[in-house]
Scaffold this motif. Structure first.
Motif, PDB file in Angstrom:
ATOM      1  N   VAL A 139       0.744  -1.064  -0.081  1.00  0.00           N
ATOM      2  CA  VAL A 139      -0.073   0.003   0.087  1.00  0.00           C
ATOM      3  C   VAL A 139       0.714   1.291   0.082  1.00  0.00           C
ATOM      4  CG1 VAL A 139      -1.695   1.299   1.136  1.00  0.00           C
ATOM      5  CG2 VAL A 139      -1.861  -1.311   1.324  1.00  0.00           C
ATOM      6  N   ASP A 140       0.788   2.005  -0.985  1.00  0.00           N
ATOM      7  CA  ASP A 140       1.564   3.288  -1.195  1.00  0.00           C
ATOM      8  C   ASP A 140       0.821   4.533  -0.840  1.00  0.00           C
ATOM      9  OD1 ASP A 140       3.826   1.793  -2.069  1.00  0.00           O
ATOM     10  OD2 ASP A 140       2.856   1.611  -4.180  1.00  0.00           O
ATOM     11  N   GLY A 141      -0.521   4.561  -0.872  1.00  0.00           N
ATOM     12  CA  GLY A 141      -1.281   5.773  -0.521  1.00  0.00           C
ATOM     13  C   GLY A 141      -2.585   5.726  -0.360  1.00  0.00           C
ATOM     14  N   LEU A 142      -3.185   6.753   0.362  1.00  0.00           N
ATOM     15  CA  LEU A 142      -4.619   6.799   0.533  1.00  0.00           C
ATOM     16  C   LEU A 142      -4.972   7.803  -0.563  1.00  0.00           C
ATOM     17  CD1 LEU A 142      -4.885   6.685   4.476  1.00  0.00           C
ATOM     18  CD2 LEU A 142      -4.525   4.876   2.479  1.00  0.00           C
ATOM     19  N   VAL A 143      -5.834   7.656  -1.213  1.00  0.00           N
ATOM     20  CA  VAL A 143      -6.362   8.517  -2.360  1.00  0.00           C
ATOM     21  C   VAL A 143      -7.862   8.976  -1.872  1.00  0.00           C
ATOM     22  CG1 VAL A 143      -6.766   9.011  -4.899  1.00  0.00           C
ATOM     23  CG2 VAL A 143      -5.141   7.405  -4.134  1.00  0.00           C
ATOM     24  N   LEU A 144      -7.778  10.305  -1.659  1.00  0.00           N
ATOM     25  CA  LEU A 144      -9.233  10.961  -1.154  1.00  0.00           C
ATOM     26  C   LEU A 144      -9.676  11.691  -2.060  1.00  0.00           C
ATOM     27  CD1 LEU A 144      -7.735   9.746   1.516  1.00  0.00           C
ATOM     28  CD2 LEU A 144      -8.792  11.713   2.571  1.00  0.00           C
TER      29      LEU A 144
ATOM     30  N   ALA B  81       3.803   4.238   3.931  1.00  0.00           N
ATOM     31  CA  ALA B  81       4.999   3.880   3.666  1.00  0.00           C
ATOM     32  C   ALA B  81       5.459   2.578   4.895  1.00  0.00           C
ATOM     33  CB  ALA B  81       6.371   4.523   3.526  1.00  0.00           C
ATOM     34  N   ARG B  82       6.117   1.510   4.438  1.00  0.00           N
ATOM     35  CA  ARG B  82       6.773   0.621   5.478  1.00  0.00           C
ATOM     36  C   ARG B  82       8.040   1.168   6.097  1.00  0.00           C
ATOM     37  NH1 ARG B  82       8.456  -4.535   3.199  1.00  0.00           N
ATOM     38  NH2 ARG B  82      10.033  -3.318   2.410  1.00  0.00           N
ATOM     39  N   THR B  83       8.050   1.400   7.406  1.00  0.00           N
ATOM     40  CA  THR B  83       9.466   2.076   7.906  1.00  0.00           C
ATOM     41  C   THR B  83      10.125   1.001   9.045  1.00  0.00           C
ATOM     42  OG1 THR B  83       8.090   3.299   9.801  1.00  0.00           O
ATOM     43  CG2 THR B  83       8.668   4.324   7.644  1.00  0.00           C
ATOM     44  N   TYR B  84      11.341   1.052   8.998  1.00  0.00           N
ATOM     45  CA  TYR B  84      11.993   0.132   9.958  1.00  0.00           C
ATOM     46  C   TYR B  84      12.398   0.968  11.281  1.00  0.00           C
ATOM     47  CZ  TYR B  84      11.837  -3.332   6.310  1.00  0.00           C
ATOM     48  OH  TYR B  84      11.608  -4.070   5.452  1.00  0.00           O
ATOM     49  N   GLY B  85      12.236   0.485  12.528  1.00  0.00           N
ATOM     50  CA  GLY B  85      12.799   1.299  13.541  1.00  0.00           C
ATOM     51  C   GLY B  85      14.172   0.982  13.833  1.00  0.00           C
ATOM     52  N   THR B  86      14.779   1.498  15.063  1.00  0.00           N
ATOM     53  CA  THR B  86      16.179   1.238  15.439  1.00  0.00           C
ATOM     54  C   THR B  86      16.154  -0.121  15.876  1.00  0.00           C
ATOM     55  OG1 THR B  86      16.470   3.600  16.053  1.00  0.00           O
ATOM     56  CG2 THR B  86      17.917   1.789  16.901  1.00  0.00           C
ATOM     57  N   PRO B  87      17.290  -1.080  15.502  1.00  0.00           N
ATOM     58  CA  PRO B  87      17.187  -2.450  15.566  1.00  0.00           C
ATOM     59  C   PRO B  87      17.654  -2.389  17.365  1.00  0.00           C
ATOM     60  CG  PRO B  87      18.600  -1.996  13.783  1.00  0.00           C
ATOM     61  CD  PRO B  87      17.988  -0.769  14.156  1.00  0.00           C
ATOM     62  N   ILE B  88      17.022  -3.428  17.990  1.00  0.00           N
ATOM     63  CA  ILE B  88      16.715  -3.612  19.330  1.00  0.00           C
ATOM     64  C   ILE B  88      17.742  -5.073  19.616  1.00  0.00           C
ATOM     65  CG2 ILE B  88      15.590  -3.845  21.443  1.00  0.00           C
ATOM     66  CD1 ILE B  88      13.105  -2.777  19.763  1.00  0.00           C
ATOM     67  N   PRO B  89      18.884  -4.880  20.272  1.00  0.00           N
ATOM     68  CA  PRO B  89      19.613  -6.011  20.426  1.00  0.00           C
ATOM     69  C   PRO B  89      19.085  -6.827  21.475  1.00  0.00           C
ATOM     70  CG  PRO B  89      20.895  -4.103  20.241  1.00  0.00           C
ATOM     71  CD  PRO B  89      19.629  -3.692  20.354  1.00  0.00           C
ATOM     72  N   SER B  90      19.068  -8.434  21.301  1.00  0.00           N
ATOM     73  CA  SER B  90      18.889  -9.206  22.454  1.00  0.00           C
ATOM     74  C   SER B  90      19.561  -8.828  23.458  1.00  0.00           C
ATOM     75  CB  SER B  90      19.331 -10.688  22.052  1.00  0.00           C
ATOM     76  OG  SER B  90      18.431 -10.847  20.764  1.00  0.00           O
ATOM     77  N   ALA B  91      18.898  -9.024  24.871  1.00  0.00           N
ATOM     78  CA  ALA B  91      19.310  -8.619  26.133  1.00  0.00           C
ATOM     79  C   ALA B  91      20.812  -9.575  26.385  1.00  0.00           C
ATOM     80  CB  ALA B  91      18.394  -8.887  27.281  1.00  0.00           C
ATOM     81  N   ASP B  92      20.746 -10.580  25.806  1.00  0.00           N
ATOM     82  CA  ASP B  92      21.894 -11.415  26.143  1.00  0.00           C
ATOM     83  C   ASP B  92      22.994 -11.336  25.043  1.00  0.00           C
ATOM     84  OD1 ASP B  92      20.741 -12.679  23.955  1.00  0.00           O
ATOM     85  OD2 ASP B  92      20.016 -14.555  25.445  1.00  0.00           O
ATOM     86  N   LEU B  93      22.812 -10.214  24.121  1.00  0.00           N
ATOM     87  CA  LEU B  93      23.710 -10.307  23.108  1.00  0.00           C
ATOM     88  C   LEU B  93      25.174  -9.720  23.641  1.00  0.00           C
ATOM     89  CD1 LEU B  93      24.422 -10.417  20.084  1.00  0.00           C
ATOM     90  CD2 LEU B  93      23.486  -8.041  19.718  1.00  0.00           C
ATOM     91  N   ASP B  94      26.296 -10.269  23.024  1.00  0.00           N
ATOM     92  CA  ASP B  94      27.654  -9.918  23.503  1.00  0.00           C
ATOM     93  C   ASP B  94      27.737  -8.407  23.030  1.00  0.00           C
ATOM     94  OD1 ASP B  94      30.214  -9.116  23.555  1.00  0.00           O
ATOM     95  OD2 ASP B  94      30.921 -10.898  22.747  1.00  0.00           O
ATOM     96  N   PRO B  95      27.861  -7.424  23.906  1.00  0.00           N
ATOM     97  CA  PRO B  95      27.847  -6.038  23.541  1.00  0.00           C
ATOM     98  C   PRO B  95      29.056  -5.747  22.654  1.00  0.00           C
ATOM     99  CG  PRO B  95      28.001  -6.182  25.911  1.00  0.00           C
ATOM    100  CD  PRO B  95      28.173  -7.561  25.248  1.00  0.00           C
TER     101      PRO B  95
END
Lengths: 235, 235
Positions: free
Chosen positions: A108-113, A210-224
């Motif tokens: 879906v790219d837009g709403l046409v009113l 549009a489809r947007t991506y947020g900031t990646p959220i590392p797993s809590a147990d991921l090696d920093p």
């Protein structure tokens, strides 16, 4: 409402049936909105490659079933996968010859009113693939298909994760669907109002979607020390 | 890959079959991923109301067809519409009793990247509705349904546009589908990796995905004195 055109089958373009386009069939014969349909392979591939969730349709006990699932494209073939316990995949394995399915991808790219309710519409890109699904039984093809599936969601990810082991591969059924009976439908642009409606006191225009991506959220147990991969920044 | 669970049927919760939930049926009996399925009406309604494009499945000549289309919800009923020339709607009108359809709505909320390719997944919310579609023949119900459809895309818009006239109404077919055989499936949260994979040197985590709206683009011929409606700012 032009929204209704989303429920009609697509139609071929002048290039239909050539090496660069898919051949029209009875199932893709138009009922309306000819100007919105395309058979060009490049157009179809671009729409398929811009998504990763499709809606898989199959028939069970004479009734339609539509389920969301993920897919990958390799050339002129789609790969879908699922648990070896999932119904459609079991059916694909048992069915002879194969399981008739329909795979549809929609952006879906837009709403046409429009000024009039009737001419309200949606800007969208969709692809409908009709065909027969077959289970992939060759292990090498199955592994390639699973890599394609992962890379279809996040390009480059398959090389940066642990490949499926024998047990995992045995628990995963992969089906393939050749891109043969295929068409795309695209609606772009602005409002198509009736001339006599233009003076009506209603706002008209297009709202981009549009489809947007947020900031990646590392797993809590991921090696920093493991940084966010560049291929995620590219999303 | 847990992606595979997206291809399985949902399962009822403890409240299934109560006044607050839909009753499980053979078609919604689980094959796996029980923890992800819900029958609660409030959960289902929220997922349906957060979208406006569904994927409509029906059977034509024994084969499945899946097309994107718009819908509206009024209580425990969905309304879909299309041209009176569109295949599924014609079928719904001709079919007796009605046309068996499946309507599926899916939201993608996140990409779940596990250490192992197998445990890659998607956070999502989906609803699958099985049932029989009937054409709406009552004009008042048809008008109400079309308003609901417009307002489902942009809440408040139907009151701020010209209603369909007799000619437009005659050109629009509306079908209804009662919410009876319904289930939702939801995947949320983080990565489910195998303990022995946690030390692998791959990034793992979730990438949020969302649908966003851009700044409304007024039609070129719109009277500049007509301001962007508040209901668009609310999107």
């Amino acid at each position: 409402m032009e929204l209704s055109t989303m429920t009609t089958a697509p139609v071929g373009t002048g290039s239909a049936g050539t090496a660069s386009a898919y051949r029209p069939t009875d199932r893709t014969v138009p009922s309306r909105s000819r100007e919105r349909a395309h058979y060009d392979r490049e157009v179809v591939h671009a729409i398929l490659d811009a998504a990763y969730v499709c809606h898989l349709g199959f028939v069970r006990d004479g009734a339609p079933v539509v389920l969301p699932t993920l897919y990958g494209r390799v050339g002129e073939r789609l790969y879908l996968h699922g648990s070896t316990g999932s119904r459609p995949l079991l059916a694909a394995g048992k069915a002879d010859p194969g399981l008739p399915i329909c795979v549809t991808v929609t952006h879906v790219d837009g709403l046409v009113l429009a000024k009039s309710a009737f001419h309200h519409s949606i800007n969208y890109r969709s692809v409908v693939v009709h065909g027969t699904a077959y289970q992939v039984t060759d292990e090498d093809e199955a592994r390639m298909a699973l890599d394609a599936l992962v890379d279809h969601v996040v390009p480059g990810r398959s090389a940066d994760s642990r490949p499926a082991n024998a047990k995992e591969l045995a628990a995963t059924a992969v089906i393939r669907l050749d891109l043969d009976e295929v068409s795309a439908k695209i609606r772009t642009g602005g409002v198509n109002d009736e001339p006599e409606d233009l003076s009506l006191p209603y706002w008209s225009g297009v709202v981009p979607v549009a489809r947007t991506y947020g900031t990646p959220i590392p797993s809590a147990d991921l090696d920093p020390s493991i940084a966010t991969p560049d291929y995620l920044a590219a999303l």
